[in-house]
Design an enzyme around this catalytic site. Structure first.
Site, PDB file in Angstrom:
ATOM      1  N   ASP A  67     -15.309  46.924 -60.900  1.00 54.09           N
ATOM      2  CA  ASP A  67     -16.051  45.843 -61.548  1.00 54.09           C
ATOM      3  C   ASP A  67     -15.894  45.928 -63.065  1.00 54.09           C
ATOM      4  O   ASP A  67     -15.216  46.824 -63.586  1.00 54.09           O
ATOM      5  CB  ASP A  67     -17.549  45.898 -61.167  1.00 54.09           C
ATOM      6  CG  ASP A  67     -18.159  47.284 -61.323  1.00 54.09           C
ATOM      7  OD1 ASP A  67     -17.635  48.089 -62.120  1.00 54.09           O
ATOM      8  OD2 ASP A  67     -19.161  47.570 -60.649  1.00 54.09           O
ATOM      9  N   ASN A 136     -31.336  50.200 -57.609  1.00 58.54           N
ATOM     10  CA  ASN A 136     -31.803  49.144 -56.695  1.00 58.54           C
ATOM     11  C   ASN A 136     -30.936  49.065 -55.436  1.00 58.54           C
ATOM     12  O   ASN A 136     -31.035  48.115 -54.673  1.00 58.54           O
ATOM     13  CB  ASN A 136     -31.822  47.789 -57.413  1.00 58.54           C
ATOM     14  CG  ASN A 136     -30.434  47.366 -57.889  1.00 58.54           C
ATOM     15  OD1 ASN A 136     -29.447  48.089 -57.696  1.00 58.54           O
ATOM     16  ND2 ASN A 136     -30.338  46.194 -58.493  1.00 58.54           N
ATOM     17  N   HIS A 138     -27.649  48.759 -55.349  1.00 59.78           N
ATOM     18  CA  HIS A 138     -26.430  47.947 -55.465  1.00 59.78           C
ATOM     19  C   HIS A 138     -25.176  48.795 -55.298  1.00 59.78           C
ATOM     20  O   HIS A 138     -25.187  50.001 -55.532  1.00 59.78           O
ATOM     21  CB  HIS A 138     -26.405  47.138 -56.780  1.00 59.78           C
ATOM     22  CG  HIS A 138     -26.146  47.922 -58.024  1.00 59.78           C
ATOM     23  ND1 HIS A 138     -26.462  47.441 -59.275  1.00 59.78           N
ATOM     24  CD2 HIS A 138     -25.601  49.161 -58.243  1.00 59.78           C
ATOM     25  CE1 HIS A 138     -26.109  48.330 -60.181  1.00 59.78           C
ATOM     26  NE2 HIS A 138     -25.578  49.384 -59.581  1.00 59.78           N
ATOM     27  N   GLU A 143     -25.411  43.068 -56.071  1.00 58.63           N
ATOM     28  CA  GLU A 143     -26.837  43.298 -56.254  1.00 58.63           C
ATOM     29  C   GLU A 143     -27.580  42.986 -54.947  1.00 58.63           C
ATOM     30  O   GLU A 143     -27.003  42.383 -54.030  1.00 58.63           O
ATOM     31  CB  GLU A 143     -27.349  42.382 -57.384  1.00 58.63           C
ATOM     32  CG  GLU A 143     -26.699  42.638 -58.750  1.00 58.63           C
ATOM     33  CD  GLU A 143     -27.258  43.855 -59.488  1.00 58.63           C
ATOM     34  OE1 GLU A 143     -27.750  44.801 -58.841  1.00 58.63           O
ATOM     35  OE2 GLU A 143     -27.177  43.877 -60.735  1.00 58.63           O
TER      36      GLU A 143
HETATM   37  P1  PGA Z   1     -24.306  55.598 -62.553  1.00 55.06           P
HETATM   38  O1  PGA Z   1     -24.315  54.084 -62.033  1.00 55.06           O
HETATM   39  O2  PGA Z   1     -23.136  56.234 -61.881  1.00 55.06           O
HETATM   40  O3  PGA Z   1     -24.126  55.514 -64.041  1.00 55.06           O
HETATM   41  O4  PGA Z   1     -25.602  56.199 -62.122  1.00 55.06           O
HETATM   42  C1  PGA Z   1     -24.173  53.827 -60.679  1.00 55.06           C
HETATM   43  C2  PGA Z   1     -24.302  52.363 -60.385  1.00 55.06           C
HETATM   44  O5  PGA Z   1     -25.057  51.646 -61.042  1.00 55.06           O
HETATM   45  O6  PGA Z   1     -23.657  51.917 -59.423  1.00 55.06           O
END
Ligand code: PGA
Length: 240
Positions: A67, A136, A138, A143
């Protein structure tokens, strides 16, 4: 979904990196979808060391960025392809043309998304997808509420995702949207590894593993995947 729990972060790193090396040695043409963010960086560093030691090679592989955020300057350190470059690609031997990412600055984003999906499909889909998990639930920028059939698309970020993005940026101009590979291709990946470390992830990991499977917690959809490994360290697994 197979849960792999490790006593220490170091064991979590070593195990993911060592299995990843196995996958690359078995299939040097491995097509990978890879995340940025904080979770995978120590595993990426270990892969860099493995390549430097001649234990494995990315030369014949393909990497697709999962992404990217929209509205940030091309050289912004928080852009997802830039993070992947810094933490992984600068340290492995993947030829430049084998790294694919989404051009979030293109005027016709719809078209860019269709082309990214077509590119993924023309390569036969992903062999191995690595994913972090948002607070959350995701997966990438899928999302809560995302359809399991969704393709690569522009997404408005949830407040928790916007807030979390601040950790990657050196300024306060937080992104409000992004473009990410849809659940369709993530769930169709031959193998998916969900990576979580640290106490912050304990509650969402409990929810993913123990609560109902629901689009409201996109990572819970991985419970229906035939080859999903969940790597948790003791902190992320402490509510299980
Ligand atoms: P992080 O993010 O690896 O920085 O914890 C994970 C995500 O939001 O998918």
């Amino acid at each position: 979904m197979n849960l792999l729990r490790f006593d220490s972060e170091q064991a979590w790193i070593q195990s993911a990196a060592s299995l990843w090396c196995d996958r690359l040695r078995t299939n040097p043409h491995l097509r990978m979808c890879l995340p940025s963010g904080h979770t995978p960086n120590k595993i990426y560093a270990e892969m860099g060391r493995s390549v430097a030691a001649g234990l494995v090679s990315f030369r014949e592989a393909q990497v697709f960025a999962l992404d990217d955020f929209g509205g940030l300057a091309p050289d912004d350190a928080g852009r997802c392809p830039n993070m992947l470059q810094r933490y992984l690609l600068d340290h492995v031997d993947l030829p430049k043309g084998r790294f694919h990412f989404i051009d979030t600055e293109a005027p016709d984003l719809e078209r860019v998304c269709r082309e990214y999906d077509a590119l993924i499909e023309s390569h036969g889909g992903f062999d191995l997808t690595l994913l972090g998990i948002g607070l959350n639930g995701h997966l990438g920028l899928n999302e809560p509420g995302s359809s399991p059939d969704s393709g690569t698309r522009r997404v408005d970020l949830h407040p928790t995702t916007i807030q979390a993005s601040a950790a990657y940026l050196t300024h306060g101009n937080l992104p409000t949207w992004g473009v990410g590979v849809g659940l369709k291709h993530l769930l169709a990946s031959r193998e998916v590894w969900l990576l979580a470390n640290g106490a912050k992830k304990a509650e969402i990991i409990r929810c993913v593993v123990k609560s109902e499977i629901s689009v409201e917690v996109p990572a819970s959809l991985l419970r229906r995947h035939p080859a999903c490994l969940v790597f948790v360290d003791s902190e992320a697994g402490k509510q299980l």
